[in-house]
Design an enzyme around this catalytic site. Structure first.
Site, mmCIF file in Angstrom:
data_model
loop_
_atom_site.group_PDB
_atom_site.id
_atom_site.type_symbol
_atom_site.label_atom_id
_atom_site.label_comp_id
_atom_site.label_asym_id
_atom_site.label_seq_id
_atom_site.Cartn_x
_atom_site.Cartn_y
_atom_site.Cartn_z
ATOM 1 N N ASN A 102 0.823 -1.218 0.000
ATOM 2 C CA ASN A 102 0.000 0.000 0.000
ATOM 3 C C ASN A 102 0.850 1.258 0.000
ATOM 4 O O ASN A 102 0.898 2.018 0.972
ATOM 5 C CB ASN A 102 -0.940 -0.023 1.204
ATOM 6 C CG ASN A 102 -1.766 -1.289 1.247
ATOM 7 O OD1 ASN A 102 -1.322 -2.294 1.787
ATOM 8 N ND2 ASN A 102 -2.945 -1.260 0.660
ATOM 9 N N ASP A 313 2.759 -5.285 13.320
ATOM 10 C CA ASP A 313 1.667 -4.392 12.900
ATOM 11 C C ASP A 313 2.156 -2.950 12.759
ATOM 12 O O ASP A 313 1.445 -1.994 13.076
ATOM 13 C CB ASP A 313 0.500 -4.480 13.894
ATOM 14 C CG ASP A 313 -0.819 -3.990 13.313
ATOM 15 O OD1 ASP A 313 -0.858 -3.695 12.101
ATOM 16 O OD2 ASP A 313 -1.799 -3.889 14.067
#
Length: 428
Positions: A102, A313
């Site tokens: 992304n 994360d």
């Protein structure tokens, strides 16, 4: 932080952590010569002109791997650059990351894959790109998966909220069967059920007056993904599960689906939705921090191997996106530098160092077919050096990432990474 280009050194009296290795749990000296593990012994006489590292009570393991980090570069350098994520990863004990697609442009063709590889060639860590499943990660048209694989993409994902279209997920899983060493990584989340939510739907969200993200948004998506995987007989990692129900579904499905894997975010192992009562924007995450029961069942899922990998994360966000009122703030937090310490500070009895190394080194390398980092004579040195009980303070001044959106700032932590030995020697 110190870096040494010359990979000739001696690690004294370190405890070897590599479950399955004949020296697992043993205290040994380890001599690195010309970048290779030259000798492992009970007491190695210090060679001439060799740097000695001696830190009582310290451990070593095969180098750690983070799956699903967000790099920022290209296109979002105000959030993170490859140079900075290299520093953050090294400081946190990682010698490799698998980065999400992304970016801007998205990692959706071989040219973007080559860009990541070229830009990261001289860094301390390996950066393995995860290619986009769809062009611009927009779930409309399938990207050039085969070409990206040939260029070096280790897996494929649309990152963020995952694939919403069942047909696209099925096609991508069927296509990936032509590349048996690769897989699809999907964040199982139904956007229609979870849209506009700010945090886990429960008593805390009601108390705070915030729209909740129901567990149902994950449960229904996991059910769908498991059925599609069963039909396609392919390889799928369900990324960052957060609910009790997801753990149970995956645990049952794994008995029949050899191509099924799963991961969990460090944040969901450590925090609970009650921790958001202070409206901390840096705990506004996706998936959201859920209930105490969810957290405990995720830990149990790790212990019982329903969950294969712990991920940091790491999601950097610049102040313009994060330093806002809770409802307007973006999701995500940085964590590469603190992931290990979070386990040792808050849940050391549940996540032992053995389990940690299994979930952040051995399993990722096996599942994604990465470089062998076993602590074996003759192998290239690819080592994380750490101390499980040493205390330290995480301060904003020392953050290596461009972004500073961490829930751990000014926190006294236990469990410290001392350094990494791979390509270069990196010492905290």
């Amino acid at each position: 932080m110190e870096e040494y280009m010359n990979m000739n050194c001696l690690l004294k009296k370190v405890k070897i952590i590599e479950p399955g290795h004949k020296l697992h749990g043993k205290v040994r000296d380890l001599w690195i010569k010309d970048g290779l593990i030259f000798k492992i012994g009970s007491s190695i006489e210090t060679p001439r002109n060799v740097k000695v590292f001696d830190h009582p009570g310290s451990y070593i393991s095969p180098g750690w791997v983070d799956v699903g980090s967000y790099t920022g570069e290209p296109g979002f350098e105000e959030r993170e650059t490859l140079v900075n994520i290299n520093e953050a990863a090294s400081s946190g004990g990682y010698t490799a990351i698998c980065c999400m697609p992304n970016t801007k442009p998205a990692l959706h063709s071989k040219s973007e894959i080559h860009f990541i590889q070229s830009r990261s060639k001289e860094l301390n860590i390996d950066i393995h790109p995860i290619g986009a499943i769809s062009k611009n990660t927009q779930s409309l048209e399938m990207a050039e998966i085969l070409q990206m694989h040939e260029a070096g993409a280790v897996a494929f994902s649309d990152g963020n909220m995952g694939i919403q279209k069942s047909g696209l997920l099925l096609r991508s899983l069927e296509y990936i069967k032509n590349i048996p060493e690769s897989m699809i990584i999907n964040s199982s989340f139904d956007q229609e059920l979870g849209s506009l939510g700010q945090m886990h739907e429960g008593e805390s969200s009601t108390f705070l007056g915030l729209k909740g993200i129901p567990s149902l948004a994950e449960i229904t998506a996991v059910n769908r993904d498991l059925e599609i995987l069963k039909y396609s007989e392919s390889r799928l990692m369900i990324h960052k599960i957060s609910t009790t129900e997801a753990v149970n579904l995956i645990k049952v499905a794994k008995k029949k689906l050899s191509g099924l894997f799963s991961s969990v975010s460090i944040f969901n192992l450590v925090y609970e939705d009650t921790d958001l009562l202070s409206f901390s924007q840096n705990l506004k995450l996706m998936p959201p921090i859920r209930s105490k029961k969810d957290r405990l069942d995720l830990i149990k899922g790790l212990q019982e191997n329903a969950i294969d990998i712990i991920v940091s994360d790491h999601t950097p966000m610049n102040p313009e996106k994060k330093d806002l009122e809770f409802q307007a703030a973006a999701f995500g937090a940085i964590s590469l530098e603190t992931a290990f310490s979070l386990t040792q500070t808050f849940i050391p009895s549940e996540i032992s160092v053995d389990l940690w190394v299994e979930k952040v080194s051995l399993n990722p390398r096996k599942i994604f077919k990465l470089n062998d980092a076993s602590l074996t004579e003759g192998n290239m040195a690819n080592i994380t050096w750490f101390h499980p009980t040493e205390s330290w303070k995480y301060s904003v001044e020392n953050i290596k990432s461009v972004s500073k959106n961490s829930p751990c700032i000014s926190t006294n932590l236990q469990g410290k990474v001392l350094g990494t030995f791979y390509k270069k020697i990196y010492i905290n």
